[in-house]
Design an enzyme around this catalytic site. Structure first.
Site, PDB file in Angstrom:
ATOM      1  N   SER A 103       2.177  -0.754 -15.275  1.00  0.00           N
ATOM      2  CA  SER A 103       1.478   0.527 -15.157  1.00  0.00           C
ATOM      3  C   SER A 103       2.137   1.368 -14.069  1.00  0.00           C
ATOM      4  CB  SER A 103      -0.015   0.295 -14.888  1.00  0.00           C
ATOM      5  OG  SER A 103      -0.730   1.497 -15.059  1.00  0.00           O
ATOM      6  N   ASN A 104       1.431   2.319 -13.517  1.00  0.00           N
ATOM      7  CA  ASN A 104       2.011   3.203 -12.499  1.00  0.00           C
ATOM      8  C   ASN A 104       0.940   3.593 -11.495  1.00  0.00           C
ATOM      9  OD1 ASN A 104       0.657   5.743 -13.482  1.00  0.00           O
ATOM     10  ND2 ASN A 104       1.793   5.175 -15.320  1.00  0.00           N
ATOM     11  N   ARG A 105       1.294   4.410 -10.529  1.00  0.00           N
ATOM     12  CA  ARG A 105       0.407   4.707  -9.399  1.00  0.00           C
ATOM     13  C   ARG A 105      -0.588   5.839  -9.650  1.00  0.00           C
ATOM     14  NH1 ARG A 105       2.188   1.879  -5.036  1.00  0.00           N
ATOM     15  NH2 ARG A 105       4.401   1.316  -5.009  1.00  0.00           N
TER      16      ARG A 105
END
Ligand code: CTP
Ligand code: CA
Length: 223
Positions: free
Chosen positions: A33-35
């Site tokens: 995923s990502n931030r």
């Protein structure tokens, strides 16, 4: 609230907004995923509802609770998000891609939990996800389409290229290498690009204020 909504600039408009970071499974217990926190997309949903719009929020992962008065659909992967956004397009007036979409997914997620390798290394094969904003840009008719661009360099140049390439009507650019801007923060500093106007640089402010300015600008150009 009812009075406010009746007087809103976006009454009778259906706004569809994506938010949060997509989740791409590796196996049943792991993911990429990502931030993204989802804060900007959720703030946009709130701002659109304040202006009297009918709002659908398609939300990837976030810890935020569903905004009041907004139809919220929860999804995981970029493919799920693509399906929801494409399905929502025909009935939408305004579509905003605020989600941080994973550019790649695991080509074949494992059905069972991966075991540790004896070789001391693991190679994952990634394949490209659909570009949802570009898909919407190719399919849209009268809809007003808004994208975001998170950059760490050449902000305006890269954002301008995305605006044109994806056939968006507006692109909201933020330089995420700066402190207090974008991913995870409560504040944002954006530049709004449109096809026919000079870039509009907004000052650093909380995300709800940024969202209200974006919705305001959209309502001015579509009405
Ligand atoms: N986007 C999308 N589908 C993707 C990737 C991005 O719809 N598979 C959308 C994002 O929601 C955002 C815009 O495209 O509105 C720009 O995303 P960004 O990650 O900044 O640009 P990319 O085109 O993915 O290019 P790069 O990551 O290489 O900068
Ligand atoms: Ca990307």
């Amino acid at each position: 609230l009812v009075l406010h909504q009746k007087q809103g600039r976006l009454q009778n408009k259906h706004v569809v907004i994506s938010a949060g970071g997509t989740v791409e499974p590796i196996d049943p217990v792991r993911y990429i995923s990502n931030r993204s926190s989802g804060k900007m997309g959720y703030a946009l949903a709130k701002a659109a509802a304040e202006q009297g719009a009918q709002v659908t929020l398609v939300s990837a992962t976030t810890t935020l609770s569903d905004p009041i008065g907004v139809k919220t659909i929860h999804i995981q992967s970029a493919q799920d998000l693509s399906d929801q956004m494409m399905a929502a397009l025909p009935a939408a007036d305004i579509m905003i891609m605020a989600a941080a979409v994973s550019d790649y997914r695991i080509s074949e997620p494992a059905v069972n939990k991966l075991k540790k390798q004896t070789s001391g290394q693991l190679t994952l094969t990634l394949v490209e996800n659909p570009d949802i904003l570009a898909q919407l840009g190719a399919m849209k008719k009268e809809q007003y389409l808004v994208g975001f661009a998170a950059e760490t360099q050449n902000l305006l140049e890269y954002a301008q290229t995305k605006l044109v390439k994806k056939n968006a009507d507006m692109l909201v650019a933020n330089d995420v290498s700066k402190q207090q801007v974008g991913f995870g923060y409560d504040t944002n500093q954006v530049t709004i690009l449109t096809k026919n106007q000079e870039p509009q640089v907004l000052p650093l402010q909380d995300k709800l204020s940024v969202a209200r300015k974006i919705m305001q600008k959209i309502s001015e150009v579509i009405n």
